[in-house]
Design an enzyme around this catalytic site. Structure first.
Site, PDB file in Angstrom:
ATOM      1  N   GLY A  12       0.787  -1.240   0.000  1.00  0.00           N
ATOM      2  CA  GLY A  12       0.000   0.000   0.000  1.00  0.00           C
ATOM      3  C   GLY A  12       0.812   1.278   0.000  1.00  0.00           C
ATOM      4  N   SER A  13       2.082   1.216  -0.434  1.00  0.00           N
ATOM      5  CA  SER A  13       2.862   2.460  -0.386  1.00  0.00           C
ATOM      6  C   SER A  13       2.325   3.504  -1.379  1.00  0.00           C
ATOM      7  CB  SER A  13       4.350   2.191  -0.636  1.00  0.00           C
ATOM      8  OG  SER A  13       4.583   1.877  -1.988  1.00  0.00           O
ATOM      9  N   ASN A  14       1.782   3.058  -2.495  1.00  0.00           N
ATOM     10  CA  ASN A  14       1.193   4.042  -3.428  1.00  0.00           C
ATOM     11  C   ASN A  14      -0.048   4.690  -2.822  1.00  0.00           C
ATOM     12  OD1 ASN A  14       2.486   4.435  -6.174  1.00  0.00           O
ATOM     13  ND2 ASN A  14       2.639   2.203  -5.914  1.00  0.00           N
ATOM     14  N   MET A  90      -3.626  -6.733  -7.340  1.00  0.00           N
ATOM     15  CA  MET A  90      -3.099  -7.796  -8.185  1.00  0.00           C
ATOM     16  C   MET A  90      -4.217  -8.698  -8.722  1.00  0.00           C
ATOM     17  SD  MET A  90      -0.198  -6.864  -8.518  1.00  0.00           S
ATOM     18  CE  MET A  90       1.404  -6.339  -7.949  1.00  0.00           C
ATOM     19  N   ARG A  91      -5.189  -8.050  -9.340  1.00  0.00           N
ATOM     20  CA  ARG A  91      -6.266  -8.801  -9.992  1.00  0.00           C
ATOM     21  C   ARG A  91      -6.636  -8.106 -11.296  1.00  0.00           C
ATOM     22  NH1 ARG A  91      -9.369 -12.530  -7.769  1.00  0.00           N
ATOM     23  NH2 ARG A  91     -11.285 -11.925  -8.810  1.00  0.00           N
ATOM     24  N   ASN A 107      -4.558   2.804 -13.211  1.00  0.00           N
ATOM     25  CA  ASN A 107      -3.632   1.804 -12.674  1.00  0.00           C
ATOM     26  C   ASN A 107      -2.215   2.355 -12.762  1.00  0.00           C
ATOM     27  OD1 ASN A 107      -2.737  -0.797 -11.732  1.00  0.00           O
ATOM     28  ND2 ASN A 107      -2.071  -1.260 -13.825  1.00  0.00           N
ATOM     29  N   HIS A 109       1.815   0.990 -13.067  1.00  0.00           N
ATOM     30  CA  HIS A 109       2.598  -0.198 -13.408  1.00  0.00           C
ATOM     31  C   HIS A 109       4.086   0.166 -13.381  1.00  0.00           C
ATOM     32  CE1 HIS A 109       3.388  -4.100 -15.120  1.00  0.00           C
ATOM     33  NE2 HIS A 109       4.237  -3.512 -15.937  1.00  0.00           N
ATOM     34  N   ASP A 145      -2.534  -4.073 -18.581  1.00  0.00           N
ATOM     35  CA  ASP A 145      -1.531  -3.000 -18.631  1.00  0.00           C
ATOM     36  C   ASP A 145      -1.495  -2.323 -20.006  1.00  0.00           C
ATOM     37  OD1 ASP A 145      -0.819  -3.621 -15.983  1.00  0.00           O
ATOM     38  OD2 ASP A 145       0.638  -5.106 -16.637  1.00  0.00           O
TER      39      ASP A 145
HETATM   40  C1  GAR Z   1       3.904  -1.152  -7.219  1.00  0.00           C
HETATM   41  O1  GAR Z   1       5.254  -1.214  -7.644  1.00  0.00           O
HETATM   42  C2  GAR Z   1       2.972  -1.153  -8.417  1.00  0.00           C
HETATM   43  O2  GAR Z   1       3.475  -0.432  -9.505  1.00  0.00           O
HETATM   44  C3  GAR Z   1       2.919  -2.626  -8.715  1.00  0.00           C
HETATM   45  O3  GAR Z   1       2.812  -3.229  -7.463  1.00  0.00           O
HETATM   46  C4  GAR Z   1       3.498  -2.438  -6.501  1.00  0.00           C
HETATM   47  C5  GAR Z   1       2.564  -2.168  -5.348  1.00  0.00           C
HETATM   48  O4  GAR Z   1       3.250  -1.509  -4.313  1.00  0.00           O
HETATM   49  N1  GAR Z   1       1.787  -2.929  -9.542  1.00  0.00           N
HETATM   50  C6  GAR Z   1       1.829  -3.804 -10.524  1.00  0.00           C
HETATM   51  O5  GAR Z   1       2.808  -4.469 -10.788  1.00  0.00           O
HETATM   52  C7  GAR Z   1       0.533  -3.940 -11.317  1.00  0.00           C
HETATM   53  N2  GAR Z   1       0.762  -4.599 -12.554  1.00  0.00           N
HETATM   54  P1  GAR Z   1       2.447  -0.789  -3.146  1.00  0.00           P
HETATM   55  O6  GAR Z   1       1.460  -1.839  -2.604  1.00  0.00           O
HETATM   56  O7  GAR Z   1       3.499  -0.451  -2.135  1.00  0.00           O
HETATM   57  O8  GAR Z   1       1.759   0.399  -3.721  1.00  0.00           O
END
Ligand code: GAR
Length: 216
Positions: A12-14, A90-91, A107, A109, A145
Protein backbone atom coordinates in the site's frame (compact mmCIF):
# COMPACT_ATOMS: atom_id res chain seq x y z
CA UNK A 1 -15.03 17.02 -3.65
CA UNK A 2 -14.09 14.15 -5.96
CA UNK A 3 -14.16 10.85 -4.15
CA UNK A 4 -11.40 8.29 -4.74
CA UNK A 5 -11.79 4.56 -4.29
CA UNK A 6 -8.44 2.81 -3.77
CA UNK A 7 -8.05 -0.89 -4.52
CA UNK A 8 -4.98 -2.68 -3.21
CA UNK A 9 -3.68 -6.14 -2.40
CA UNK A 10 -0.49 -5.59 -0.38
CA UNK A 11 1.93 -3.07 1.08
CA UNK A 12 0.00 0.00 0.00
CA UNK A 13 2.86 2.46 -0.39
CA UNK A 14 1.19 4.04 -3.43
CA UNK A 15 -2.03 4.46 -1.45
CA UNK A 16 -0.08 6.09 1.41
CA UNK A 17 1.66 8.47 -1.01
CA UNK A 18 -1.71 9.47 -2.47
CA UNK A 19 -3.16 10.01 1.02
CA UNK A 20 -0.10 12.09 2.03
CA UNK A 21 -0.28 14.17 -1.15
CA UNK A 22 -3.98 14.86 -0.57
CA UNK A 23 -3.18 15.92 3.01
CA UNK A 24 -0.43 18.19 1.65
CA UNK A 25 -2.89 19.87 -0.72
CA UNK A 26 -1.19 18.51 -3.84
CA UNK A 27 -4.37 16.95 -5.25
CA UNK A 28 -6.91 19.74 -4.78
CA UNK A 29 -10.54 18.72 -4.50
CA UNK A 30 -9.83 15.03 -3.83
CA UNK A 31 -10.64 12.86 -0.87
CA UNK A 32 -10.33 9.12 -0.26
CA UNK A 33 -13.82 7.68 0.09
CA UNK A 34 -12.88 4.03 0.58
CA UNK A 35 -9.96 1.61 0.49
CA UNK A 36 -10.76 -1.94 -0.59
CA UNK A 37 -8.45 -4.95 -0.40
CA UNK A 38 -8.99 -8.44 -1.73
CA UNK A 39 -6.46 -9.66 0.88
CA UNK A 40 -7.53 -9.53 4.54
CA UNK A 41 -4.01 -8.98 5.92
CA UNK A 42 -2.78 -6.44 3.39
CA UNK A 43 -0.59 -3.91 5.26
CA UNK A 44 -2.14 -1.19 3.09
CA UNK A 45 -5.53 -1.98 4.56
CA UNK A 46 -4.18 -1.60 8.09
CA UNK A 47 -2.62 1.72 7.09
CA UNK A 48 -6.04 2.86 5.85
CA UNK A 49 -7.68 1.85 9.13
CA UNK A 50 -5.01 3.69 11.11
CA UNK A 51 -5.82 6.81 9.12
CA UNK A 52 -9.48 6.47 10.01
CA UNK A 53 -10.51 5.81 6.40
CA UNK A 54 -13.29 3.46 5.34
CA UNK A 55 -11.48 0.18 4.78
CA UNK A 56 -13.08 -3.00 3.49
CA UNK A 57 -11.94 -6.50 2.65
CA UNK A 58 -13.73 -8.13 -0.24
CA UNK A 59 -12.18 -11.56 -0.65
CA UNK A 60 -12.21 -13.21 -4.02
CA UNK A 61 -11.94 -16.78 -2.76
CA UNK A 62 -14.90 -18.89 -3.83
CA UNK A 63 -16.31 -16.16 -6.10
CA UNK A 64 -16.13 -15.91 -9.88
CA UNK A 65 -14.38 -12.82 -11.21
CA UNK A 66 -17.76 -11.34 -12.18
CA UNK A 67 -19.22 -11.98 -8.71
CA UNK A 68 -16.20 -10.51 -6.96
CA UNK A 69 -16.14 -7.46 -9.22
CA UNK A 70 -19.88 -6.95 -8.68
CA UNK A 71 -19.28 -6.85 -4.93
CA UNK A 72 -16.40 -4.39 -5.35
CA UNK A 73 -18.48 -2.17 -7.66
CA UNK A 74 -21.36 -2.20 -5.15
CA UNK A 75 -18.98 -1.09 -2.38
CA UNK A 76 -17.51 1.68 -4.56
CA UNK A 77 -21.02 2.89 -5.42
CA UNK A 78 -22.08 2.78 -1.79
CA UNK A 79 -19.23 5.17 -1.05
CA UNK A 80 -20.11 7.37 -4.04
CA UNK A 81 -16.72 6.94 -5.67
CA UNK A 82 -15.91 9.12 -8.70
CA UNK A 83 -12.48 7.73 -9.61
CA UNK A 84 -11.06 4.27 -8.94
CA UNK A 85 -7.30 3.92 -8.39
CA UNK A 86 -5.73 0.48 -8.59
CA UNK A 87 -2.67 0.68 -6.33
CA UNK A 88 -0.90 -2.66 -6.31
CA UNK A 89 -4.23 -4.44 -6.88
CA UNK A 90 -3.10 -7.80 -8.18
CA UNK A 91 -6.27 -8.80 -9.99
CA UNK A 92 -7.56 -8.34 -13.49
CA UNK A 93 -10.84 -6.49 -13.57
CA UNK A 94 -13.80 -7.55 -15.66
CA UNK A 95 -15.73 -5.66 -18.37
CA UNK A 96 -18.65 -5.29 -15.93
CA UNK A 97 -16.39 -3.26 -13.64
CA UNK A 98 -15.16 -1.06 -16.50
CA UNK A 99 -18.72 -0.46 -17.70
CA UNK A 100 -19.64 0.74 -14.21
CA UNK A 101 -16.75 3.26 -14.21
CA UNK A 102 -16.05 4.14 -17.86
CA UNK A 103 -12.70 5.93 -18.18
CA UNK A 104 -12.69 6.25 -14.42
CA UNK A 105 -10.29 3.45 -13.46
CA UNK A 106 -6.55 4.17 -13.22
CA UNK A 107 -3.63 1.80 -12.67
CA UNK A 108 0.07 2.19 -11.96
CA UNK A 109 2.60 -0.20 -13.41
CA UNK A 110 6.34 -0.34 -12.63
CA UNK A 111 7.69 -0.11 -16.18
CA UNK A 112 7.53 2.20 -19.16
CA UNK A 113 4.62 0.55 -20.94
CA UNK A 114 4.23 -0.99 -23.44
CA UNK A 115 7.52 -2.56 -22.26
CA UNK A 116 7.27 -5.27 -19.63
CA UNK A 117 3.56 -5.63 -18.84
CA UNK A 118 2.40 -8.24 -16.34
CA UNK A 119 4.13 -9.57 -13.26
CA UNK A 120 7.71 -8.81 -12.14
CA UNK A 121 8.13 -5.84 -14.47
CA UNK A 122 11.36 -4.74 -12.77
CA UNK A 123 12.89 -8.22 -13.15
CA UNK A 124 11.78 -8.30 -16.78
CA UNK A 125 13.55 -4.97 -17.40
CA UNK A 126 16.79 -6.22 -15.83
CA UNK A 127 16.72 -9.54 -17.64
CA UNK A 128 16.04 -7.82 -20.95
CA UNK A 129 18.99 -5.51 -20.40
CA UNK A 130 16.96 -2.29 -20.56
CA UNK A 131 19.04 0.74 -19.58
CA UNK A 132 16.02 2.87 -18.75
CA UNK A 133 12.83 1.79 -17.05
CA UNK A 134 10.29 3.63 -14.92
CA UNK A 135 6.59 3.69 -14.21
CA UNK A 136 3.36 4.36 -16.05
CA UNK A 137 -0.04 5.55 -14.87
CA UNK A 138 -2.76 4.65 -17.36
CA UNK A 139 -6.49 4.28 -17.77
CA UNK A 140 -7.53 0.67 -17.39
CA UNK A 141 -9.11 -1.04 -20.36
CA UNK A 142 -10.03 -4.67 -20.96
CA UNK A 143 -6.44 -5.69 -21.76
CA UNK A 144 -3.65 -6.15 -19.24
CA UNK A 145 -1.53 -3.00 -18.63
CA UNK A 146 -2.76 -1.58 -21.91
CA UNK A 147 -5.05 1.49 -21.56
CA UNK A 148 -4.30 5.09 -22.55
CA UNK A 149 -1.18 6.44 -20.83
CA UNK A 150 -1.68 9.49 -18.59
CA UNK A 151 1.88 9.98 -17.36
CA UNK A 152 5.22 8.19 -17.22
CA UNK A 153 8.43 8.79 -15.28
CA UNK A 154 11.72 7.25 -16.30
CA UNK A 155 14.41 5.75 -14.08
CA UNK A 156 17.91 4.68 -15.20
CA UNK A 157 18.86 1.05 -14.73
CA UNK A 158 22.28 1.15 -13.04
CA UNK A 159 25.01 -1.43 -13.65
CA UNK A 160 24.90 -2.77 -10.09
CA UNK A 161 21.09 -2.82 -9.83
CA UNK A 162 19.34 -5.93 -8.66
CA UNK A 163 15.58 -6.32 -8.81
CA UNK A 164 15.14 -4.87 -5.33
CA UNK A 165 17.28 -1.77 -5.90
CA UNK A 166 15.59 -1.01 -9.21
CA UNK A 167 12.12 -1.55 -7.74
CA UNK A 168 12.92 0.86 -4.87
CA UNK A 169 14.08 3.58 -7.26
CA UNK A 170 11.05 3.11 -9.50
CA UNK A 171 8.75 3.18 -6.46
CA UNK A 172 9.98 6.66 -5.50
CA UNK A 173 8.84 7.87 -8.93
CA UNK A 174 5.55 5.95 -8.68
CA UNK A 175 4.74 7.92 -5.54
CA UNK A 176 5.05 11.15 -7.51
CA UNK A 177 3.48 9.92 -10.76
CA UNK A 178 0.25 8.54 -9.33
CA UNK A 179 -0.76 11.72 -7.55
CA UNK A 180 0.21 13.77 -10.58
CA UNK A 181 -2.01 11.60 -12.80
CA UNK A 182 -4.95 11.78 -10.39
CA UNK A 183 -4.68 15.56 -10.29
CA UNK A 184 -4.59 15.74 -14.08
CA UNK A 185 -7.58 13.44 -14.54
CA UNK A 186 -9.65 15.15 -11.84
CA UNK A 187 -9.05 18.50 -13.51
CA UNK A 188 -11.18 17.10 -16.36
CA UNK A 189 -9.11 19.27 -18.64
CA UNK A 190 -7.98 16.64 -21.10
CA UNK A 191 -9.04 14.83 -24.20
CA UNK A 192 -8.18 11.41 -25.52
CA UNK A 193 -7.30 11.26 -29.22
CA UNK A 194 -6.87 7.64 -30.25
CA UNK A 195 -4.37 6.38 -27.70
CA UNK A 196 -3.07 9.84 -26.83
CA UNK A 197 -3.92 11.63 -23.61
CA UNK A 198 -3.73 15.39 -24.25
CA UNK A 199 -4.02 18.08 -21.61
CA UNK A 200 -6.27 20.88 -22.94
CA UNK A 201 -5.32 24.50 -23.31
CA UNK A 202 -1.66 24.04 -22.61
CA UNK A 203 1.13 23.37 -25.09
CA UNK A 204 3.09 20.17 -24.54
CA UNK A 205 6.27 22.11 -23.63
CA UNK A 206 4.45 24.39 -21.17
CA UNK A 207 2.71 21.34 -19.70
CA UNK A 208 6.03 19.61 -19.08
CA UNK A 209 7.51 22.70 -17.43
CA UNK A 210 4.46 23.20 -15.19
CA UNK A 211 4.54 19.60 -14.02
CA UNK A 212 8.28 19.79 -13.45
CA UNK A 213 8.00 22.76 -11.14
CA UNK A 214 5.08 21.24 -9.27
CA UNK A 215 6.47 17.74 -8.70
CA UNK A 216 10.24 18.14 -9.01
C1 GAR B 1 3.90 -1.15 -7.22
O1 GAR B 1 5.25 -1.21 -7.64
C2 GAR B 1 2.97 -1.15 -8.42
O2 GAR B 1 3.47 -0.43 -9.50
C3 GAR B 1 2.92 -2.63 -8.71
O3 GAR B 1 2.81 -3.23 -7.46
C4 GAR B 1 3.50 -2.44 -6.50
C5 GAR B 1 2.56 -2.17 -5.35
O4 GAR B 1 3.25 -1.51 -4.31
N1 GAR B 1 1.79 -2.93 -9.54
C6 GAR B 1 1.83 -3.80 -10.52
O5 GAR B 1 2.81 -4.47 -10.79
C7 GAR B 1 0.53 -3.94 -11.32
N2 GAR B 1 0.76 -4.60 -12.55
P1 GAR B 1 2.45 -0.79 -3.15
O6 GAR B 1 1.46 -1.84 -2.60
O7 GAR B 1 3.50 -0.45 -2.14
O8 GAR B 1 1.76 0.40 -3.72
Amino acid sequence: MKRLGILLSGRGSNFIAIADNIAAGKIPGAEIAVVISNKPYAPGLQAAEQRGLNAHVIQSKGLSRAEHDAAVVACLREHKVDLVCLAGYMRLISPVFLEAFPNKVLNIHPSLLPAFPGLDAQRQALEYGAQVSGCTVHFVDENLDHGVIITQRSVPVLPDDDEHALAERILEQEHIAYSEAIRLVLSGDYEICGRRYLQKGISPRRHRDTEKSRWG
